[in-house]
Design a protein around this motif. Structure first.
Motif, PDB file in Angstrom:
ATOM      1  N   SER A  77     -10.297   5.164   0.063  1.00 43.07           N
ATOM      2  CA  SER A  77     -10.071   4.939  -1.140  1.00 43.07           C
ATOM      3  C   SER A  77     -10.452   3.508  -1.557  1.00 43.07           C
ATOM      4  N   ARG A  79     -11.447  -3.929  -9.093  1.00 48.60           N
ATOM      5  CA  ARG A  79     -10.122  -4.601  -9.067  1.00 48.60           C
ATOM      6  C   ARG A  79      -9.810  -5.417 -10.358  1.00 48.60           C
ATOM      7  N   GLN A  96      -5.958  -6.351   1.731  1.00 46.93           N
ATOM      8  CA  GLN A  96      -6.406  -6.212   0.224  1.00 46.93           C
ATOM      9  C   GLN A  96      -6.599  -7.454  -0.232  1.00 46.93           C
ATOM     10  N   ARG A 104       1.536   0.479   8.948  1.00 47.59           N
ATOM     11  CA  ARG A 104       2.157   0.763   8.009  1.00 47.59           C
ATOM     12  C   ARG A 104       3.093   1.623   8.588  1.00 47.59           C
ATOM     13  N   SER A 141      -2.957  -3.531   4.660  1.00 45.47           N
ATOM     14  CA  SER A 141      -4.637  -3.816   4.704  1.00 45.47           C
ATOM     15  C   SER A 141      -4.818  -4.982   4.539  1.00 45.47           C
ATOM     16  N   GLU A 169       1.042  -1.249  -0.094  1.00 44.32           N
ATOM     17  CA  GLU A 169      -0.023   0.012   0.112  1.00 44.32           C
ATOM     18  C   GLU A 169       0.971   1.311  -0.057  1.00 44.32           C
ATOM     19  N   GLN A 210      -9.266   0.506   9.679  1.00 39.45           N
ATOM     20  CA  GLN A 210      -9.936   0.843   8.422  1.00 39.45           C
ATOM     21  C   GLN A 210     -11.479   0.171   8.515  1.00 39.45           C
ATOM     22  N   HIS A 267      -2.651   3.821  -7.043  1.00 39.34           N
ATOM     23  CA  HIS A 267      -3.615   3.297  -5.808  1.00 39.34           C
ATOM     24  C   HIS A 267      -2.575   2.060  -5.639  1.00 39.34           C
ATOM     25  N   HIS A 268      -3.165   0.849  -5.622  1.00 38.56           N
ATOM     26  CA  HIS A 268      -2.288  -0.411  -5.644  1.00 38.56           C
ATOM     27  C   HIS A 268      -2.150  -0.968  -6.849  1.00 38.56           C
ATOM     28  N   LYS A 304      -9.103 -10.088   1.038  1.00 31.74           N
ATOM     29  CA  LYS A 304     -10.534  -9.517   0.783  1.00 31.74           C
ATOM     30  C   LYS A 304     -10.609 -10.007  -0.584  1.00 31.74           C
TER      31      LYS A 304
HETATM   32  N1  ASP Z   1      -6.575  -1.681   0.300  1.00 26.03           N
HETATM   33  C1  ASP Z   1      -7.036  -0.294  -0.092  1.00 26.03           C
HETATM   34  C2  ASP Z   1      -6.355   0.665   1.097  1.00 26.03           C
HETATM   35  O1  ASP Z   1      -5.858   0.424   2.137  1.00 26.03           O
HETATM   36  C3  ASP Z   1      -8.457  -0.167   0.055  1.00 26.03           C
HETATM   37  C4  ASP Z   1      -8.922  -0.693  -1.068  1.00 26.03           C
HETATM   38  O2  ASP Z   1      -8.676  -0.519  -2.277  1.00 26.03           O
HETATM   39  O3  ASP Z   1     -10.037  -1.166  -0.845  1.00 26.03           O
HETATM   40  O4  ASP Z   1      -6.028   2.134   0.523  1.00 26.03           O
END
Ligand code: ASP
Length: 623
Positions: A521, A525, A206, A228, A204, A182, A242, A484-485, A209
């Motif tokens: 954010s 995907r 990520q 982080r 996260s 991230e 989060q 983003h990622h 999920k």
């Molecule tokens: N994992 C992302 C973040 O922590 C959020 C996401 O894309 O759902 O910013």
């Protein structure tokens, strides 16, 4: 001498009793907030989470309790048994919810004593934050902190209830795991049983999920801690919470509707109305209108004022005609003195290749017509502050001018963001003059009142920012980074330009901004393994490296991955906004300092040599 509790039971809290309870026999327990000794009468203000109740020890009524009360000091823990009675008319305290009554104690038990605390929890404000963090248990006794944690609880509960009502499952994901990129550094945990290997704490959930979507769980959420390791700022903590969610087969709108639903529920839970749906703007529009990707809508945006100047005028002003010329307006600031203008100079970032003009009087002397048009275009009132921001013809910054159809170039973004950041700084500085933030303060201070319900729409201004660029160019390494990622899907119609023109590719990535803060954010995907591979390649990651880092995930993508998407919102930030708090530390029970230290626990700390040995670790430097 301390008393035993025996079989005593608390009958009521310290915030509960009212005039209608007069005559009842009650037992209250709590901390002594203040003590006042009037000789034969001693008054104790007894405090717990629910409020404060006045206890009276009358020598006549409580010949045993009264002498004990003579020795009691603040923060002692006591139990008072007695009768609720109405206070005399002149002793009623309208500021206290229990201000009409007091307890005439017949018995007083001193359950525990207390050292003299370094500060009194009865004080509304304590300036030394280090002391507050070291003695956090005392700090958390303060009314303000108790309120903040109550708000946090209500918000989290409302979010859970809403998501449950929409069919989401709350599913836990591991903390001891592999790296989840991230954009920060990982916190690593050495493995004792597998020498030389490390877990990473998740930045996260990520990938988990996304895997839950592959597994057919359909709708997942979690109120989850993320870790982080990055340089900390006022609104960052090394571990934070989060509201994380993911859904199968969504369009962007599906995700937005869910978030709007739980946000409205969370605001309602603390007595503030938040109208839905939230407005939307694309990233490019946000940059053009506000010069920032998390605009604060409580103040006017930027105005494109390029048209008020002729080409010769721009040349005289040493303004680059190829770049945006915009005006920012902060209402009701009044005319600035020369000194005030000088003081503002450091607030402007010159490194972005932009310049500004804030001396309109001088400009008016040379170009009266331009200034008249400027006022008209920006709809400025006479006492509004107007500043023009433009590209500086003298300092050409080395950024790309490449502009793909309909998108902003890097140099345009540089000028717009110089304007946007200046707008934010000036808005902060002149908050007392423009007053646009006061409505937010007033709503958070008076939740549940009719005005909080009406003004909620003015006080909290959510905004979806969509269609971010897929990649950001890193001038230092010359490489492309994911905005983003790397699991974010590009727009399907932009996919063929991934390699030929990465700057033009839009991502299906969105942010939720509110009052100038980024609240969350998310993205739709990538669900196809071939596309994921292309993105890794576009990011300069070899297939080999991708396999090493995310092999399990690339493998999973090959077993019937459905289209999916989601988002994560910062719970701490949300609570901070609704509590009207100045920092995240005010809404986290046990936060860390700006140097990532827990002052109460004194962590991080050195460990015993045997522990290191067991972990197969030999430190090179010792703290
Ligand atoms: N994992 C992302 C973040 O922590 C959020 C996401 O894309 O759902 O910013």
């Amino acid at each position: 001498m301390l008393d035993f509790l025996g079989t005593h039971q608390r009958t009521n809290t310290c915030g509960e009793l009212r005039a209608a309870d007069a005559g009842k026999t009650v037992t209250l327990m709590g901390w002594v907030n203040r003590r006042r000794d009037h000789g034969n009468l001693i008054f104790l203000d007894l405090r717990d989470r629910y409020g404060i109740t006045q206890i009276v020890l009358d020598k006549e009524i409580s010949p045993e309790g009264h002498p004990k009360a003579e020795h009691i000091r603040p923060e002692y823990v006591v139990a008072a048994v007695g009768t609720v009675r109405l206070r005399g008319a002149d002793a009623v305290n309208p500021k206290m919810t229990t201000g009409e009554i007091e307890i005439a104690a017949t018995e007083l038990l001193v359950l525990n004593d207390s050292k003299v605390p370094p500060f009194s929890p009865a004080e509304p404000a304590i300036s030394n934050e280090e002391v507050r963090l070291k003695y956090r248990y005392l700090d958390l006794r303060r009314q303000e902190m108790q309120n903040n944690l109550a708000i946090r609880h209500k918000i989290a509960l409302a979010v859970r209830e809403y998501l449950n009502s929409q069919g989401f499952y709350e599913i836990e994901t591991p903390f001891l795991t592999g790296s989840t990129p991230e954009g920060a550094r990982d916190y690593l945990v050495p493995s004792r049983v597998n020498p030389g290997t490390f877990y990473a704490l998740p930045q996260s959930p990520q990938l988990f999920k996304q895997i839950l979507m592959i597994s057919g769980l359909d709708k997942y959420f979690q109120i989850v801690r993320c870790f982080r390791d990055e340089d900390l700022r006022a609104d960052r903590q090394p571990e934070f919470t989060q509201i994380d969610l993911e859904m199968t087969f969504p369009q962007q709108d599906t995700v937005f509707a869910v978030v709007e639903g739980f946000m409205a529920a969370a605001f309602a839970a603390v007595g503030v109305a938040l109208p839905t749906p939230f407005p939307r703007v694309t990233y490019d529009e946000a940059m053009k209108q506000y010069g920032i990707d998390k605009p604060d809508l409580r103040l006017p945006g930027l105005t494109d004022v390029r048209s008020i100047f002729t080409a010769e005028q721009l040349q005289t002003l040493a303004v680059d005609p190829a770049l945006p010329v915009v005006a920012l307006r902060i209402p009701k600031v009044g005319e600035l003195s020369r000194k005030e203008r000088d003081d503002n100079r450091p607030l402007f970032e010159t490194k972005k290749g932009a310049k500004y003009i804030d001396d309109l009087k001088r400009l008016e002397k040379s170009f009266p017509e331009a200034v008249t048009n400027l006022r008209e275009l920006t709809k400025a009132e006479p006492d509004d502050l107007l500043v023009i921001v433009a590209g500086d013809a003298a300092t050409h910054i080395s950024a790309s001018d490449t502009k793909s159809a309909g998108r902003l170039s890097e140099r345009e973004i540089a000028v717009l963001s110089a304007a946007g950041n200046f707008r934010v700084e000036l808005a902060k500085k002149y908050a007392d003059r423009h007053g646009a933030f006061a409505v937010t303060d007033s709503v958070v201070q008076n939740p549940g009142t009719p005005s909080a319900l009406v003004d909620g729409a003015l006080a909290f201004r959510p905004l979806w920012v969509t269609d971010f660029p897929m990649f950001e160019h890193d001038p230092e390494t010359g490489s492309w980074q994911p905005a983003h990622h790397p699991f974010t899907s590009p727009h399907e119609e932009d996919m063929d330009r991934l390699v030929s023109d990465p700057a033009s590719v839009r991502a299906r990535y969105y942010d939720l901004a509110m009052n100038g803060l980024e609240l969350g954010s998310g993205s739709i995907r990538i669900h196809r393994q071939d596309v994921q591979q292309q993105i890794f390649r576009a990011l300069g990651m070899s297939d080999e490296e991708a396999r090493k880092r995310f092999g399990f995930f690339l493998e999973a993508l090959q077993y019937g991955t459905p289209p999916h998407g989601g988002i994560a919102l910062g719970l701490d930030r949300l609570v901070m906004i609704l509590a009207g708090a100045s920092s995240l530390r005010e809404v986290i029970a046990f936060p860390k300092t700006a140097k990532a230290i827990d002052l109460m626990v004194d962590a991080p700390s050195t460990v015993r040599d045997e522990q290191l040995k067991e972990l197969h670790i030999r430190p090179v430097v010792r703290g």
